[in-house]
Design an enzyme around this catalytic site. Structure first.
Site, PDB file in Angstrom:
ATOM      1  N   GLN A   1       0.792  -1.241   0.082  1.00 12.85           N
ATOM      2  CA  GLN A   1      -0.012  -0.232   0.248  1.00 12.85           C
ATOM      3  C   GLN A   1       0.838   1.301  -0.010  1.00 12.85           C
ATOM      4  O   GLN A   1       0.670   2.239  -0.730  1.00 12.85           O
ATOM      5  CB  GLN A   1      -0.886   0.057   1.190  1.00 12.85           C
ATOM      6  CG  GLN A   1      -2.161  -1.039   1.117  1.00 12.85           C
ATOM      7  CD  GLN A   1      -2.921  -1.024  -0.257  1.00 12.85           C
ATOM      8  OE1 GLN A   1      -3.407   0.099  -0.340  1.00 12.85           O
ATOM      9  NE2 GLN A   1      -2.906  -1.715  -1.038  1.00 12.85           N
TER      10      GLN A   1
ATOM     11  N   HIS B   1       1.652   2.857  -3.315  1.00 16.39           N
ATOM     12  CA  HIS B   1       0.825   3.503  -4.217  1.00 16.39           C
ATOM     13  C   HIS B   1       1.213   5.035  -4.218  1.00 16.39           C
ATOM     14  O   HIS B   1       1.052   5.472  -5.530  1.00 16.39           O
ATOM     15  CB  HIS B   1      -0.528   3.442  -3.549  1.00 16.39           C
ATOM     16  CG  HIS B   1      -1.401   2.307  -4.130  1.00 16.39           C
ATOM     17  ND1 HIS B   1      -1.806   1.925  -5.125  1.00 16.39           N
ATOM     18  CD2 HIS B   1      -1.748   1.017  -3.432  1.00 16.39           C
ATOM     19  CE1 HIS B   1      -2.466   0.908  -5.327  1.00 16.39           C
ATOM     20  NE2 HIS B   1      -2.409   0.378  -4.159  1.00 16.39           N
TER      21      HIS B   1
ATOM     22  N   GLU C   1      -9.453   1.521   4.932  1.00 17.54           N
ATOM     23  CA  GLU C   1      -9.774   0.880   3.502  1.00 17.54           C
ATOM     24  C   GLU C   1      -9.654  -0.511   3.662  1.00 17.54           C
ATOM     25  O   GLU C   1     -10.758  -1.256   3.049  1.00 17.54           O
ATOM     26  CB  GLU C   1      -8.911   1.818   2.219  1.00 17.54           C
ATOM     27  CG  GLU C   1      -9.305   1.179   1.055  1.00 17.54           C
ATOM     28  CD  GLU C   1      -8.339   1.647  -0.005  1.00 17.54           C
ATOM     29  OE1 GLU C   1      -8.806   1.630  -1.156  1.00 17.54           O
ATOM     30  OE2 GLU C   1      -7.294   2.209   0.418  1.00 17.54           O
ATOM     31  N   HIS C   2      -8.341  -0.835   3.607  1.00 19.87           N
ATOM     32  CA  HIS C   2      -8.170  -2.392   3.929  1.00 19.87           C
ATOM     33  C   HIS C   2      -7.606  -2.848   5.286  1.00 19.87           C
ATOM     34  O   HIS C   2      -7.012  -2.180   5.831  1.00 19.87           O
ATOM     35  CB  HIS C   2      -7.130  -2.796   3.051  1.00 19.87           C
ATOM     36  CG  HIS C   2      -7.222  -2.277   1.588  1.00 19.87           C
ATOM     37  ND1 HIS C   2      -6.540  -1.085   0.983  1.00 19.87           N
ATOM     38  CD2 HIS C   2      -7.723  -2.700   0.531  1.00 19.87           C
ATOM     39  CE1 HIS C   2      -6.907  -0.948  -0.231  1.00 19.87           C
ATOM     40  NE2 HIS C   2      -7.499  -2.045  -0.595  1.00 19.87           N
TER      41      HIS C   2
ATOM     42  N   ASP D   1      -6.857  -6.551  -4.743  1.00 25.97           N
ATOM     43  CA  ASP D   1      -6.683  -5.523  -5.523  1.00 25.97           C
ATOM     44  C   ASP D   1      -6.873  -6.086  -6.902  1.00 25.97           C
ATOM     45  O   ASP D   1      -6.903  -5.367  -7.875  1.00 25.97           O
ATOM     46  CB  ASP D   1      -5.158  -5.260  -5.191  1.00 25.97           C
ATOM     47  CG  ASP D   1      -5.095  -4.086  -4.583  1.00 25.97           C
ATOM     48  OD1 ASP D   1      -6.237  -3.604  -4.060  1.00 25.97           O
ATOM     49  OD2 ASP D   1      -3.960  -3.334  -4.154  1.00 25.97           O
TER      50      ASP D   1
ATOM     51  N   HIS E   1     -54.924  14.717  -0.056  1.00 36.75           N
ATOM     52  CA  HIS E   1     -54.415  13.180   0.226  1.00 36.75           C
ATOM     53  C   HIS E   1     -55.479  12.477   0.662  1.00 36.75           C
ATOM     54  O   HIS E   1     -55.792  11.297   0.089  1.00 36.75           O
ATOM     55  CB  HIS E   1     -53.134  13.293   1.324  1.00 36.75           C
ATOM     56  CG  HIS E   1     -51.854  13.718   0.642  1.00 36.75           C
ATOM     57  ND1 HIS E   1     -51.424  14.913   0.441  1.00 36.75           N
ATOM     58  CD2 HIS E   1     -50.899  12.761   0.304  1.00 36.75           C
ATOM     59  CE1 HIS E   1     -50.387  14.987  -0.214  1.00 36.75           C
ATOM     60  NE2 HIS E   1     -49.723  13.851  -0.002  1.00 36.75           N
TER      61      HIS E   1
END
Length: 425
Positions: A255, A258, A322-323, A356, A415
């Site tokens: 990670q 990235h 996220e992970h 991934d 109504h």
């Protein structure tokens, strides 16, 4: 790397902070980009390609010839890998297509819900230092299963004005309708506003840097929906004494590579695993081609020794990664405790890279603590759910009094009359 041993809970809020960027400066640039694209369309995009990506592009659209040539540029091993990943992703997402269930809520009143595909969707695929053709799979495959009529793909060109062949090949394989050479915030603006070449879309998908995230948020002002505010990647690993430090280090670095704005967190209760994982990170990073980016990412990252695995899960829920990787022996025991995470990887052999690329789950996931209130991309992301109801005369008679009493209590007599006038016939 920031190293902490047994931090008290009153310090956790500070430890879960992500890297902060100058939002005001970014927001001002986004407004300018949208205005330029709105005024000058394709011409603006060609100019931005040169300005931001140093790319010379005469036109924005990728030609059929470029798409067909891409297949010849890829080796068979890569093409087979892409196909297997596609098959797994298709299998997992196709299973999410639920059957229609008609429910009779009261005698003569039947209600149900049906899916309708979002007709025009845009997918953004980051290019630059890492052309993410895997993200094409993650977004185009469920879009096709859902039945989206038009799938528009935008991705930045390289300095020669070309798109990475793996992106082109995967896009064709997955049924993408049209591909365009534009990246960053300007690509989001183009899909939001439309240009001479690029159609407007109804919903935009795809990860990106802080500029792309800000542009997606700004796009919502124009009535365009987005998948989620998915920004820089992140992972949190929880390890017990059974964890393998080399594996943990590899996951953390997967990670960190990235980009410099990514963040990784390592939590463990075992001092030996703690020290050996730090050593393994320091050793493995030397062999990475992207070690400079990974190194900068590690400057924003934390290695934390805690008292118990329960405490580690509590910290993780506060961080909302996220992970999330549970590198532990009895991971089943801790699954019910997990409240906030994009995607979870269980045991020593469930590397985050599997999700991934090829296990089948989607890798477009909420970051920056949005896992507290967002899900990752799924088949549901590409459909609208429309409710239907049918009332027979007997059904309206059964429900009529309830509707009339409630409508009168709210002072909405029209109504009430819509029921009364029917019951008189």
């Amino acid at each position: 790397m920031k190293i902490y041993r047994y931090p008290t809970k009153d310090t956790w809020t500070e430890l879960v902070q992500r890297p902060v960027f100058e939002r005001e400066e970014i927001s001002g640039l986004i407004v300018e980009i949208f205005a330029e694209v709105e005024c000058n369309g394709d011409k603006a995009l060609i100019g931005f390609n040169k300005k931001f990506d140093k790319a010379e592009t005469k036109s924005i659209a990728v030609t059929e010839e470029e798409i067909n040539n891409a297949e010849n540029e890829l080796g068979n091993d890569l093409k087979q890998a892409i196909q297997q990943a596609k098959d797994n992703i298709f299998k997992f997402h196709a299973s999410q297509d639920a059957e229609i269930q008609k429910i009779e809520t009261i005698k003569g009143v039947v209600c149900w819900r049906e899916n309708r595909a979002i007709e025009k969707v845009g997918i953004y695929i980051p290019g630059g230092t890492a052309p993410l053709f895997s993200t094409v799979l993650m977004l185009a495959v469920p879009a096709n299963i859902a039945g989206c009529g038009e799938i528009i793909l935008c991705t930045p060109p390289d300095k020669n004005g070309a798109v990475n062949p793996a992106i082109l090949y995967t896009a064709k394989l997955c049924g993408v309708s049209k591909i365009f050479k534009t990246g960053g915030a300007q690509a989001i603006a183009a899909m939001t506003l439309g240009t001479e070449s690029i159609p407007q879309v109804y919903k935009i998908f795809g990860p990106g840097n802080q500029f792309v995230v800000a542009a997606k948020e700004y796009a919502q002002r124009y009535g365009v929906a987005i998948d989620m505010p998915a920004g820089p990647s992140e992972v949190l690993v929880i390890a017990d004494e059974q964890a393998i430090p080399e594996f943990c280090a590899a996951d953390l670095l997967s990670q960190a590579e990235h980009g410099s704005d990514s963040q990784v967190i390592f939590l463990t209760t075992d001092l030996k695993v703690f020290n050996e994982t730090i050593s393994a990170v320091e050793q493995q990073i030397k062999d990475l081609p992207r070690n400079e980016m990974a190194g900068k990412s590690l400057e924003n990252s934390c290695f934390i020794l805690l008292n118990s695995l329960e405490e580690a899960v509590e910290f993780s829920n506060l961080y909302a990664p996220e992970h999330l990787i549970l590198a532990m022996d009895e991971f089943e025991k801790y699954i019910p405790m997990i409240q906030n995470a994009g995607s979870v990887f269980l045991g020593n052999y469930s590397c985050e890279s599997a999700g991934d690329y090829a296990s089948g789950t989607n890798h477009t996931l909420p970051t920056n603590a949005y896992a507290k209130n967002y899900s990752g991309v799924s088949l549901d992301s590409f459909v609208k759910k429309i409710t239907f109801q049918h009332l027979s005369k007997k059904g309206l008679q059964s429900l009529g009094k309830t509707i009339k009493v409630m409508a009168e209590a709210e002072g909405l007599l029209a109504h009430k009359n819509a029921v009364s006038i029917r019951l008189k016939r």
